[in-house]
Design a protein around this motif. Sequence first.
Motif, PDB file in Angstrom:
ATOM      1  N   VAL A  66      12.629   6.698  36.189  1.00 54.77           N
ATOM      2  CA  VAL A  66      12.259   7.120  34.928  1.00 54.77           C
ATOM      3  C   VAL A  66      11.328   6.452  33.954  1.00 54.77           C
ATOM      4  N   VAL A  67      10.667   7.171  32.835  1.00 57.55           N
ATOM      5  CA  VAL A  67       9.753   6.683  31.991  1.00 57.55           C
ATOM      6  C   VAL A  67      10.875   7.605  30.830  1.00 57.55           C
ATOM      7  N   VAL A  68       9.955   5.814  30.060  1.00 56.35           N
ATOM      8  CA  VAL A  68      10.525   5.498  28.843  1.00 56.35           C
ATOM      9  C   VAL A  68       8.973   5.412  28.231  1.00 56.35           C
ATOM     10  N   SER A  69       9.915   6.426  26.542  1.00 55.06           N
ATOM     11  CA  SER A  69       8.775   6.360  25.081  1.00 55.06           C
ATOM     12  C   SER A  69       9.296   6.243  23.954  1.00 55.06           C
ATOM     13  N   ALA A  70       8.744   7.070  23.029  1.00 50.48           N
ATOM     14  CA  ALA A  70       9.041   7.144  22.341  1.00 50.48           C
ATOM     15  C   ALA A  70       7.448   8.284  20.731  1.00 50.48           C
ATOM     16  N   GLY A  71       8.406   8.743  20.239  1.00 50.92           N
ATOM     17  CA  GLY A  71       7.583   9.602  19.209  1.00 50.92           C
ATOM     18  C   GLY A  71       6.808  10.436  20.012  1.00 50.92           C
ATOM     19  N   SER A  72       4.985  10.446  19.030  1.00 50.64           N
ATOM     20  CA  SER A  72       4.305  11.883  20.043  1.00 50.64           C
ATOM     21  C   SER A  72       3.988  11.002  21.213  1.00 50.64           C
ATOM     22  N   ASN A  73       3.698  10.098  21.683  1.00 47.38           N
ATOM     23  CA  ASN A  73       3.531   9.233  23.076  1.00 47.38           C
ATOM     24  C   ASN A  73       4.590   9.629  24.243  1.00 47.38           C
ATOM     25  N   GLY A  74       5.800   9.982  23.643  1.00 47.74           N
ATOM     26  CA  GLY A  74       6.659   9.935  24.491  1.00 47.74           C
ATOM     27  C   GLY A  74       6.590  11.708  24.954  1.00 47.74           C
ATOM     28  N   ALA A  75       6.692  12.708  23.196  1.00 48.59           N
ATOM     29  CA  ALA A  75       6.509  14.198  23.651  1.00 48.59           C
ATOM     30  C   ALA A  75       5.626  14.084  24.583  1.00 48.59           C
ATOM     31  N   TYR A  76       4.097  13.246  24.375  1.00 45.71           N
ATOM     32  CA  TYR A  76       3.001  14.025  24.593  1.00 45.71           C
ATOM     33  C   TYR A  76       3.418  13.671  26.798  1.00 45.71           C
ATOM     34  N   LEU A  77       3.697  12.681  26.938  1.00 42.20           N
ATOM     35  CA  LEU A  77       4.199  12.237  28.109  1.00 42.20           C
ATOM     36  C   LEU A  77       5.464  13.706  28.826  1.00 42.20           C
ATOM     37  N   ARG A  78       6.106  14.118  28.144  1.00 43.29           N
ATOM     38  CA  ARG A  78       7.289  14.743  28.913  1.00 43.29           C
ATOM     39  C   ARG A  78       6.451  16.418  29.426  1.00 43.29           C
ATOM     40  N   GLN A  79       5.546  16.491  28.485  1.00 42.55           N
ATOM     41  CA  GLN A  79       5.138  18.204  28.825  1.00 42.55           C
ATOM     42  C   GLN A  79       3.957  17.876  29.569  1.00 42.55           C
ATOM     43  N   HIS A  80       3.381  16.353  30.225  1.00 43.00           N
ATOM     44  CA  HIS A  80       2.348  16.729  31.445  1.00 43.00           C
ATOM     45  C   HIS A  80       3.170  15.708  32.403  1.00 43.00           C
ATOM     46  N   LEU A  81       3.864  15.393  32.662  1.00 43.36           N
ATOM     47  CA  LEU A  81       4.949  14.631  33.799  1.00 43.36           C
ATOM     48  C   LEU A  81       5.586  15.325  34.500  1.00 43.36           C
ATOM     49  N   ASP A  82       5.762  15.612  36.016  1.00 46.38           N
ATOM     50  CA  ASP A  82       7.458  16.388  36.549  1.00 46.38           C
ATOM     51  C   ASP A  82       7.929  15.291  36.594  1.00 46.38           C
ATOM     52  N   MET A  83       8.990  14.137  35.489  1.00 47.56           N
ATOM     53  CA  MET A  83       9.408  13.299  35.820  1.00 47.56           C
ATOM     54  C   MET A  83      10.586  13.206  34.797  1.00 47.56           C
ATOM     55  N   PRO A  84      11.386  12.302  35.125  1.00 47.70           N
ATOM     56  CA  PRO A  84      12.745  12.321  33.197  1.00 47.70           C
ATOM     57  C   PRO A  84      11.894  11.371  32.511  1.00 47.70           C
ATOM     58  N   VAL A  85      11.679  11.790  31.313  1.00 49.12           N
ATOM     59  CA  VAL A  85      11.637  10.729  30.202  1.00 49.12           C
ATOM     60  C   VAL A  85      12.342  10.077  29.186  1.00 49.12           C
ATOM     61  N   VAL A  86      12.970   9.800  29.015  1.00 51.80           N
ATOM     62  CA  VAL A  86      13.495   9.404  27.970  1.00 51.80           C
ATOM     63  C   VAL A  86      12.752   8.268  26.437  1.00 51.80           C
ATOM     64  N   LEU A  87      13.728   9.438  25.742  1.00 48.19           N
ATOM     65  CA  LEU A  87      12.668   8.575  24.660  1.00 48.19           C
ATOM     66  C   LEU A  87      13.813   8.258  23.366  1.00 48.19           C
ATOM     67  N   VAL A  88      12.511   6.936  22.848  1.00 48.95           N
ATOM     68  CA  VAL A  88      14.008   6.724  21.836  1.00 48.95           C
ATOM     69  C   VAL A  88      13.810   7.266  20.921  1.00 48.95           C
ATOM     70  N   LYS A  89      15.187   6.687  20.245  1.00 52.71           N
ATOM     71  CA  LYS A  89      16.114   7.811  19.423  1.00 52.71           C
ATOM     72  C   LYS A  89      16.141   6.715  17.865  1.00 52.71           C
ATOM     73  N   VAL A  90      15.657   7.579  16.869  1.00 51.08           N
ATOM     74  CA  VAL A  90      16.113   6.824  16.234  1.00 51.08           C
ATOM     75  C   VAL A  90      17.476   7.539  15.362  1.00 51.08           C
ATOM     76  N   GLY A  91      18.258   6.217  15.148  1.00 48.10           N
ATOM     77  CA  GLY A  91      19.968   6.911  14.353  1.00 48.10           C
ATOM     78  C   GLY A  91      19.506   6.533  12.730  1.00 48.10           C
ATOM     79  N   GLY A  92      20.386   7.119  11.939  1.00 52.60           N
ATOM     80  CA  GLY A  92      20.575   7.271  10.880  1.00 52.60           C
ATOM     81  C   GLY A  92      20.744   5.532  10.031  1.00 52.60           C
ATOM     82  N   PHE A  93      21.463   4.644  10.883  1.00 46.05           N
ATOM     83  CA  PHE A  93      21.731   3.208  10.508  1.00 46.05           C
ATOM     84  C   PHE A  93      19.576   2.457  10.759  1.00 46.05           C
ATOM     85  N   ASP A  94      19.343   2.908  11.759  1.00 48.28           N
ATOM     86  CA  ASP A  94      17.647   2.550  12.156  1.00 48.28           C
ATOM     87  C   ASP A  94      17.104   2.859  10.777  1.00 48.28           C
TER      88      ASP A  94
END
Length: 668
Positions: A66-94
């Motif tokens: 698995v790959v972990v990333s956030a924001g636009s960087n994470g979105a780019y990795l999702r588009q260009h890698l053929d493996m699971p990419v988990v994004l850091v999620k921002v909640g309302g409390f954050d």
Amino acid sequence: MSTIRPRPATTALPHIVAVGFKRINKMLQELAPDFADRASVDVLDMGFEQAVSRIRDMQAQRPIDVVVSAGSNGAYLRQHLDMPVVLVKVGGFDVMQALARARRVSPSIGLVTYEGMAPDLAPFAELLDMGLVQRTYRSEEDAQSCVLELKHMGVQVLVGPGLVADLADQAGLAGVFLYSTDAVREALEDAVEVARAARIELAKRERLNTILAQLSDGVIAVDQSERIETLNPTMAQWLGVAPHAWLGRNLTEVCPELSLLATLRMGTQELEKIERVKGKALIVNRMPIVEQGVLTGAVLTCQDPISIQRVDRHIRTRIKPNTPGTRYELKQFLGDSAAVQHIRQVALSCARSQATVLLIGESGTGKELIAQGIHMASDRRDMPFVAVNCAAVSESLLESELFGYEEGAFTGARRGGKIGLFEAAHNGTLFLDEVGEMPFSLQTRLLRVLQEREVLRVGGTEPTPVNVRVIAATHQALREQVDKGLFRLDLYYRLNILRVDVPPLRERLQDIGPIAHALHRKLCARLAIEPRETSRLMDALIEQAQGYGWPGNVRELDNLIERVMAYAGAQTAVQAMGAQQVSTFLQAAVPELFEHRHGRSASAGLSGPGVDVASQVDVIMQRKQRLAQAERAEILRVMADCAGDRALASQRLGISRTTLWRKLKSLA
């Protein structure tokens, strides 16, 4: 789609790669040790194209779960890698925590988020007495534009992902990082769980692929969009492709002949359809995949007809009755006469055809030898040759022998039923000897099998298709039998398509020499005797045989040679006999040759120096009687050992079933 490499059967921890710049990278570095007991976490301080290249290099060295990333960087990795990419999620409390920190710096705040506005924050902004402006971006250029726009609007503090916070600092504004430590920790927790679930799924898939790889059937499975999910090695070999080359591609596009669109559309199965794919005939089955009542895909299985025929032949061979195999070829029908040469030529022509053959000739002329020779010269040579004597089996037994029976068809029927000789000879040849003796009631059933090419067992309701070449033989004039009402005319015409007339031995006396010498050599080999020791007797016998009528044909010649060999076994000096002694011996051993030729008793006029005719004949007759008794005892012993199985007994005795039947009849 890349090929998933098989993993060794170890307890290696999942491999997680976390990607981020500056602020989030620092959080990842701080949290990675907390997961050391559950995963191996590598943190990269890079992003976008550089991160993709680095991750691919790492994947080549060690599989990444698995790959972990956030924001636009994470979105780019999702588009260009053929493996699971988990994004850091921002909640309302954050978001509220980050805005609260920004309020301490200035009431003029900008919130910049990646792909989407945050929920309505007006009540919260009013509570904190701040002016809040929201913007969203999709690329680094968008983020740069948002920061400059907000600066011109007088905003003094920007809240956003690491990219936005860094751009704010560069623009002389205060940047507040949007992500919290808890959000990053939660992303790493999700990555560990995704890796665990993926490993479980991968283990199941590898087990399934291992099973599919062992199948002799070809298998293709597709999803709802007809994208290929599974292609086993057997199918790949038939199609001439590498399995991974078709994974993820549309089945109809790469192989229209195997399309599953109709199955996906209708949700119905299609079984045992014969189709030609890539020049190869296949038996194709199409079935929908339904999970919890929902159509989720379809599966196609293919079978090779040649393999099915091979298995069918193996099964039939394993369960067929114990019948002697073929022992003769046409070249073993001996003789140099024009009649014999013509028979061999006609028989070869019959072998090239699939039509029924009728052999007509007297008993003992070699009809079964010709039948086996036709079989061995045909394209059925590797298939069964099954013979049955229609005169040697009772009517009730012959029916079940030929056509088989179902379980419970009659009292004493074998459990599970029994296949008949027609089924046992499937794809091969069935030899019906003495077909003229077949009961009239069975002739109708035989005619139907020949016409319809299917057999109905006794007590059965479902016919079984058979592919059998029939060769029939008889010593009777079937046409006369038809005129007498003893043989069906329609069956006669069905059998009499190809015909071979086998002449009696008396019409080809010049062939006696080659036949006698061959029988002599065969008998000597069985008795472990040198042929030259009795060659003089054979020469004398062949000379005398030219004037005999041979009512028993080749069978009688075989019997006389065996008799001479048996009597000669007691002679200590056969080679030293003079011509007169040899003649005297033969007259005593085979008197029928001399009686027929001279028209008088075989013992009349026997004379010669040193020959005691009376004692010689007496010794021979006593020896003949002992031989007959020994033969009778041997036949009865073998029949007892074989529990009455004539086929097995004839094999052990080295004689045909017809000969055994005739000898048993004479003993009755």
